[in-house]
Scaffold this active site. Structure first.
Site, PDB file in Angstrom:
ATOM      1  CD  GLN A 197       9.432   7.162  48.263  1.00  0.00           C
ATOM      2  OE1 GLN A 197       9.274   6.106  47.661  1.00  0.00           O
ATOM      3  NE2 GLN A 197       8.667   7.497  49.282  1.00  0.00           N
ATOM      4  CB  VAL A 210      18.929  10.420  52.062  1.00  0.00           C
ATOM      5  CG1 VAL A 210      17.557  11.068  52.201  1.00  0.00           C
ATOM      6  CG2 VAL A 210      19.170   9.432  53.192  1.00  0.00           C
ATOM      7  CG  ASP A 211      21.104   5.159  49.190  1.00  0.00           C
ATOM      8  OD1 ASP A 211      21.239   5.256  47.949  1.00  0.00           O
ATOM      9  OD2 ASP A 211      20.207   4.462  49.709  1.00  0.00           O
ATOM     10  CG  HIS A 230      12.284  11.941  50.937  1.00  0.00           C
ATOM     11  ND1 HIS A 230      11.795  10.657  51.085  1.00  0.00           N
ATOM     12  CD2 HIS A 230      11.210  12.693  50.551  1.00  0.00           C
ATOM     13  CE1 HIS A 230      10.492  10.632  50.805  1.00  0.00           C
ATOM     14  NE2 HIS A 230      10.124  11.852  50.473  1.00  0.00           N
ATOM     15  CB  THR A 273       8.463   2.951  47.313  1.00  0.00           C
ATOM     16  OG1 THR A 273       7.652   3.878  48.050  1.00  0.00           O
ATOM     17  CG2 THR A 273       7.917   2.830  45.909  1.00  0.00           C
TER      18      THR A 273
END
Length: 233
Positions: A86, A88-89, A104, A176
């Site tokens: 999840q 974005v890095d 994402h 998460t």
């Protein structure tokens, strides 16, 4: 070789110094989600949104993968590993993971603001290009926007992720809250025979009656324990 799927969230990268969104003091405390993570926020103030993601990219240059990321990558020695994140890095990739599905979006990529889902207009930025400016254009002539799946937008990679989870022998959930859908629903696609492990320092409601081995630790310490369970001496 067994199929192992890792589902990772913000807690995976927290040890590297990347702010989580939901915890106290996280990004949402400083930037309302409506401003920086919705199509409406972009329409209202694209320069603010552009600055926000420029900041996030600058942070990538200052952080590095933690031991948890590295141990996830090391699983590839013994398992057929797919990472569904999840985040974005790019820390999973930098640690050495070779198959990473970003649900994402990806911070290091930009796309068309007119047609964000069109792969022809998605571009990977080199570090020297991380500072996107208003007036920087995609190939269709529209302003470049972050290649991020915002709230209210479809998650194009979810079907691909489901396909891997459905074939998993082992599912590992790390960092998460399992509160953000559709990612949170992936657990329900794991075959009944699959072993499920959950690594998180806080209690997590899996919304499932299936047996889950809980390791109540952070990503790095939790992954060390998991490797001991998966590869007993």
């Amino acid at each position: 070789m067994k199929n192992l799927v890792v589902l990772s969230g913000a807690g995976m990268s927290a040890e590297s110094g990347i702010s989580t969104f939901r915890d106290a003091g996280g990004l949402w405390d400083r930037y309302p989600v409506e401003q920086v993570a919705t199509p409406e926020g972009w329409m209202r103030d694209p320069s603010l949104v552009t600055r926000f993601y420029n900041e996030r990219r600058r942070q990538l240059l200052e952080v590095k993968p933690n031991r948890g990321h590295e141990l996830v990558a090391e699983l590839e020695k013994d398992f057929n590993v797919t990472v569904v994140t999840q985040n974005v890095d790019n820390l999973h990739e930098r640690a050495g993971s070779t198959r990473v599905i970003h649900l994402h979006g990806e911070l290091t990529k930009v796309c068309s603001s007119r047609d964000p889902g069109n792969p022809h207009f998605v571009r990977e930025l080199r570090p020297e290009e991380y500072e996107v400016r208003m007036g920087d254009r995609a190939e269709d002539g529209s302003q470049l926007r972050p290649f991020i799946v915002w709230f209210g937008e479809p998650v194009p990679k979810i079907e691909e992720a489901i396909a891997y989870v459905e074939r998993a022998d082992i599912l590992v959930i790390i960092g998460t809250s399992l509160n953000v859908y559709p990612a949170a629903g992936l657990l329900h696609y794991a075959p009944p025979r699959a072993e499920v492990y959950l690594i998180d320092p806080k209690p997590v409601d899996t919304h499932s009656a299936r047996p889950v081995t809980v390791i109540q630790k952070g990503a790095s310490e939790g992954m060390k324990e998991l490797l001991g369970l998966l590869k007993p001496a």
